[in-house]
Scaffold this motif. Structure first.
Motif, PDB file in Angstrom:
ATOM      1  N   ARG A  89       0.868  -1.187   0.000  1.00 23.35           N
ATOM      2  CA  ARG A  89       0.000   0.000   0.000  1.00 23.35           C
ATOM      3  C   ARG A  89       0.904   1.236   0.000  1.00 23.35           C
ATOM      4  NH1 ARG A  89      -5.263   0.807   1.798  1.00 23.35           N
ATOM      5  NH2 ARG A  89      -5.366  -1.277   2.682  1.00 23.35           N
ATOM      6  N   GLU A  90       0.553   2.241  -0.773  1.00 22.05           N
ATOM      7  CA  GLU A  90       1.410   3.407  -0.990  1.00 22.05           C
ATOM      8  C   GLU A  90       1.929   4.033   0.309  1.00 22.05           C
ATOM      9  OE1 GLU A  90       1.628   7.445  -3.702  1.00 22.05           O
ATOM     10  OE2 GLU A  90      -0.145   6.167  -3.823  1.00 22.05           O
ATOM     11  N   ARG A  93       5.056   2.095   1.635  1.00 20.16           N
ATOM     12  CA  ARG A  93       6.227   1.839   0.791  1.00 20.16           C
ATOM     13  C   ARG A  93       7.458   2.487   1.416  1.00 20.16           C
ATOM     14  NH1 ARG A  93       2.966   2.778  -4.900  1.00 20.16           N
ATOM     15  NH2 ARG A  93       1.596   0.980  -4.550  1.00 20.16           N
TER      16      ARG A  93
END
Length: 158
Positions: A89-90, A93
């Motif tokens: 999930r962004e 990261r």
């Protein structure tokens, strides 16, 4: 609290969306973008390959996903492990959880007795290429492709 666990039925809808994103990154305009397709694929895979389907859960949400499965070389009959999917999930990261999930998958493959792990990655997916390199993967094959009718200037940008 961070936990790495096996995939559960409650995860499938969200991970199907991530599989769609992976398909777009990997296949561009040719990607299958139908969420129902990815959901069916995951539901079938869970029955056969659940032990290699890992979820990273933190902050009461799914933060990452890894799918590995055993394969056999049809010529040599050698067994190897193949990375099927890896998605973070962004918001997560670049955090330590990425390495925890990747490391858990690598350890799972070793525990399964695997001597060789293979991952396919699109040439333009630099973050995944960097992650593979960080873990000691080396390139072995390169697929070349030509598309009839493609504009010359588009081909030069690839």
């Amino acid at each position: 609290m961070m936990a790495i666990r096996l995939i559960e039925a409650k995860d499938l809808q969200e991970i199907a969306g991530w599989e769609r994103e992976i398909a777009i990154i990997s296949f561009g305009e040719e990607a299958i973008t139908d969420i129902a397709f990815h959901l069916r694929k995951l539901e079938k895979a869970v029955q056969r390959e659940r032990s290699g389907m890992l979820v990273w859960e933190t902050d009461e949400c799914i933060a990452g996903w890894m799918w590995m499965s055993g394969r056999m070389n049809s010529v040599t009959q050698d067994v190897y492990m193949q990375f099927r999917s890896f998605y973070i999930r962004e918001a997560y990261r670049g955090t330590p959880g990425v390495d925890a999930l990747f490391g858990a998958g690598m350890q799972w493959a070793v525990n399964e007795g695997c001597q060789n792990i293979v991952g396919h990655v699109h040439v333009h997916n630099l973050p995944m290429r960097a992650l593979y390199k960080k873990y000691g993967f080396t390139p072995t094959h390169l697929t070349m492709e030509y598309r009839v009718g493609r504009k010359e200037e588009e081909a030069q940008n690839d």
